[in-house]
Design a protein around this motif. Structure first.
Motif, PDB file in Angstrom:
ATOM      1  N   VAL A  12       0.917  -1.193  -0.085  1.00 51.24           N
ATOM      2  CA  VAL A  12       0.007  -0.204   0.065  1.00 51.24           C
ATOM      3  C   VAL A  12       0.882   1.213   0.034  1.00 51.24           C
ATOM      4  N   VAL A  13       0.850   2.101  -1.147  1.00 48.28           N
ATOM      5  CA  VAL A  13       1.540   3.250  -1.253  1.00 48.28           C
ATOM      6  C   VAL A  13       0.619   4.193  -1.260  1.00 48.28           C
ATOM      7  N   GLU A  14       0.749   5.244  -0.300  1.00 47.63           N
ATOM      8  CA  GLU A  14       0.007   6.464  -0.447  1.00 47.63           C
ATOM      9  C   GLU A  14       0.545   7.743  -0.362  1.00 47.63           C
ATOM     10  N   PHE A  19      -3.902   6.380  -3.507  1.00 46.90           N
ATOM     11  CA  PHE A  19      -3.299   5.149  -3.394  1.00 46.90           C
ATOM     12  C   PHE A  19      -2.750   4.516  -4.719  1.00 46.90           C
ATOM     13  N   LEU A  20      -1.607   3.978  -4.660  1.00 45.46           N
ATOM     14  CA  LEU A  20      -1.078   3.529  -6.059  1.00 45.46           C
ATOM     15  C   LEU A  20      -1.544   2.316  -6.132  1.00 45.46           C
ATOM     16  N   MET A  21      -2.329   1.912  -7.165  1.00 49.35           N
ATOM     17  CA  MET A  21      -3.168   0.957  -7.578  1.00 49.35           C
ATOM     18  C   MET A  21      -2.042   0.450  -8.950  1.00 49.35           C
ATOM     19  N   VAL A  22      -2.626  -0.997  -9.308  1.00 53.03           N
ATOM     20  CA  VAL A  22      -2.457  -1.676 -10.493  1.00 53.03           C
ATOM     21  C   VAL A  22      -3.723  -2.089 -11.264  1.00 53.03           C
ATOM     22  N   ARG A  29     -10.587  -9.237 -18.167  1.00 54.36           N
ATOM     23  CA  ARG A  29     -11.204  -8.344 -17.276  1.00 54.36           C
ATOM     24  C   ARG A  29     -10.154  -7.521 -16.536  1.00 54.36           C
ATOM     25  N   ALA A  30     -10.540  -6.082 -17.164  1.00 55.26           N
ATOM     26  CA  ALA A  30      -9.621  -5.187 -16.156  1.00 55.26           C
ATOM     27  C   ALA A  30      -9.869  -5.007 -14.847  1.00 55.26           C
ATOM     28  N   VAL A  31      -9.085  -5.359 -13.805  1.00 52.86           N
ATOM     29  CA  VAL A  31      -9.285  -5.324 -12.309  1.00 52.86           C
ATOM     30  C   VAL A  31      -8.224  -4.408 -11.870  1.00 52.86           C
ATOM     31  N   LEU A  32      -8.639  -3.895 -10.398  1.00 56.84           N
ATOM     32  CA  LEU A  32      -7.656  -3.341  -9.528  1.00 56.84           C
ATOM     33  C   LEU A  32      -7.152  -3.836  -8.380  1.00 56.84           C
ATOM     34  N   ASN A  33      -5.846  -3.582  -8.171  1.00 57.04           N
ATOM     35  CA  ASN A  33      -5.428  -4.292  -6.962  1.00 57.04           C
ATOM     36  C   ASN A  33      -4.317  -3.581  -6.426  1.00 57.04           C
ATOM     37  N   GLN A  34      -3.650  -3.724  -5.270  1.00 57.56           N
ATOM     38  CA  GLN A  34      -2.399  -3.078  -4.570  1.00 57.56           C
ATOM     39  C   GLN A  34      -1.149  -3.885  -5.820  1.00 57.56           C
ATOM     40  N   PRO A  35      -0.164  -3.070  -6.001  1.00 50.45           N
ATOM     41  CA  PRO A  35       1.054  -3.916  -6.567  1.00 50.45           C
ATOM     42  C   PRO A  35       1.148  -5.237  -5.600  1.00 50.45           C
ATOM     43  N   ALA A  36       1.090  -6.460  -6.156  1.00 47.47           N
ATOM     44  CA  ALA A  36       1.181  -7.566  -5.387  1.00 47.47           C
ATOM     45  C   ALA A  36       1.650  -8.725  -6.344  1.00 47.47           C
ATOM     46  N   GLY A  37       2.125  -9.774  -5.510  1.00 53.40           N
ATOM     47  CA  GLY A  37       2.323 -10.805  -6.352  1.00 53.40           C
ATOM     48  C   GLY A  37       2.993 -12.073  -5.563  1.00 53.40           C
ATOM     49  N   HIS A  38       3.365 -13.072  -6.094  1.00 59.65           N
ATOM     50  CA  HIS A  38       3.949 -14.187  -5.490  1.00 59.65           C
ATOM     51  C   HIS A  38       5.475 -14.148  -4.986  1.00 59.65           C
ATOM     52  N   LEU A  39       5.759 -14.585  -3.872  1.00 56.20           N
ATOM     53  CA  LEU A  39       7.021 -14.878  -3.503  1.00 56.20           C
ATOM     54  C   LEU A  39       8.017 -15.769  -4.137  1.00 56.20           C
ATOM     55  N   ASP A  40       9.310 -15.193  -4.527  1.00 49.61           N
ATOM     56  CA  ASP A  40       9.880 -16.118  -5.466  1.00 49.61           C
ATOM     57  C   ASP A  40      10.916 -16.780  -4.737  1.00 49.61           C
ATOM     58  N   PRO A  41      11.382 -18.014  -5.108  1.00 49.51           N
ATOM     59  CA  PRO A  41      12.509 -18.974  -4.440  1.00 49.51           C
ATOM     60  C   PRO A  41      13.660 -17.832  -4.048  1.00 49.51           C
ATOM     61  N   ASN A  42      14.147 -18.417  -2.820  1.00 51.65           N
ATOM     62  CA  ASN A  42      15.264 -17.451  -2.325  1.00 51.65           C
ATOM     63  C   ASN A  42      15.283 -15.928  -2.148  1.00 51.65           C
ATOM     64  N   GLU A  43      14.095 -15.731  -2.011  1.00 51.47           N
ATOM     65  CA  GLU A  43      13.676 -14.166  -1.856  1.00 51.47           C
ATOM     66  C   GLU A  43      12.908 -13.976  -0.364  1.00 51.47           C
ATOM     67  N   TRP A 108      -3.382   5.904  -9.810  1.00 56.01           N
ATOM     68  CA  TRP A 108      -3.352   6.610  -8.324  1.00 56.01           C
ATOM     69  C   TRP A 108      -4.866   7.056  -8.114  1.00 56.01           C
ATOM     70  N   LEU A 109      -5.477   6.302  -6.980  1.00 56.90           N
ATOM     71  CA  LEU A 109      -6.747   6.557  -6.701  1.00 56.90           C
ATOM     72  C   LEU A 109      -7.165   6.919  -5.243  1.00 56.90           C
ATOM     73  N   THR A 110      -8.137   7.617  -4.820  1.00 56.35           N
ATOM     74  CA  THR A 110      -8.429   7.753  -3.580  1.00 56.35           C
ATOM     75  C   THR A 110      -9.183   6.707  -3.155  1.00 56.35           C
ATOM     76  N   ARG A 111      -9.549   6.716  -2.082  1.00 57.69           N
ATOM     77  CA  ARG A 111     -10.320   5.456  -1.243  1.00 57.69           C
ATOM     78  C   ARG A 111     -11.673   5.511  -1.843  1.00 57.69           C
ATOM     79  N   ASP A 112     -12.291   6.783  -1.862  1.00 57.30           N
ATOM     80  CA  ASP A 112     -13.647   6.844  -2.583  1.00 57.30           C
ATOM     81  C   ASP A 112     -13.783   6.407  -4.087  1.00 57.30           C
ATOM     82  N   GLU A 113     -12.669   6.776  -4.717  1.00 51.38           N
ATOM     83  CA  GLU A 113     -12.683   6.234  -6.100  1.00 51.38           C
ATOM     84  C   GLU A 113     -12.637   5.007  -6.336  1.00 51.38           C
ATOM     85  N   LEU A 114     -11.734   4.111  -5.606  1.00 60.20           N
ATOM     86  CA  LEU A 114     -11.674   2.763  -5.314  1.00 60.20           C
ATOM     87  C   LEU A 114     -12.964   2.235  -5.036  1.00 60.20           C
TER      88      LEU A 114
END
Length: 148
Positions: A12-14, A19-22, A29-43, A108-114
């Motif tokens: 969450v980047v404010e 807020f920085l959304m992706v 289908r176009a969806v919105l999320n925080q920047p997010a993803g899976h943990l990689d090996p050895n990371e 970049w979206l406000t909470r209300d826009e989201l």
């Protein structure tokens, strides 16, 4: 059937109430999320959050704390995700950096826009993480212990 939870990170980047959304494609289908993803090996979880944020938005970020640890089972496929959500601040944008496959771009979206686009959330965690961040409960990054 073997049950395997997926370990994921989100950030969450404010900045001044936005807020920085992706915006990304999920099942065409176009969806919105925080920047997010899976943990990689050895990371580490921290490395994963910084990497995923950059790969999905082109922003370098500095993590400032841990918002929470969430367990979520997606109703669409029954997959269980353990999400570690971080708070961070944007340091620098690299607008020409290539983004991950399926990413439309950062928004970049406000909470209300989201909130007005609830039908476009990737999951219920999208707003929950922001609301937990806004509640002011932030854990020190030392909560995340390195591998032994």
């Amino acid at each position: 059937m073997e049950w395997k939870p997926h370990i994921t990170v989100a950030t969450v980047v404010e900045d001044h109430g936005r807020f920085l959304m992706v915006e990304e494609l999920k099942h065409e289908r176009a969806v919105l999320n925080q920047p997010a993803g899976h943990l990689d090996p050895n990371e580490s979880l921290i490395q994963a959050a910084i990497r995923e944020t950059f790969e999905e938005t082109g922003y370098d970020v500095e993590l400032t704390g841990v918002i929470g640890i969430y367990l979520y089972t997606a109703p669409s496929n029954g997959v269980t995700y353990q999400r570690v959500c971080f708070a961070g601040k944007a340091l620098k944008h690299h607008p020409d950096s290539p983004l991950d496959t399926g990413i439309i771009g950062p928004r970049w979206l406000t909470r209300d826009e989201l909130l007005a686009q609830r039908d476009r959330w990737r999951s219920e965690l999208t707003l929950l993480c922001i609301d937990d961040y806004l509640s002011g409960k932030l854990f020190d990054l030392s909560l995340i212990r390195p591998s032994v």
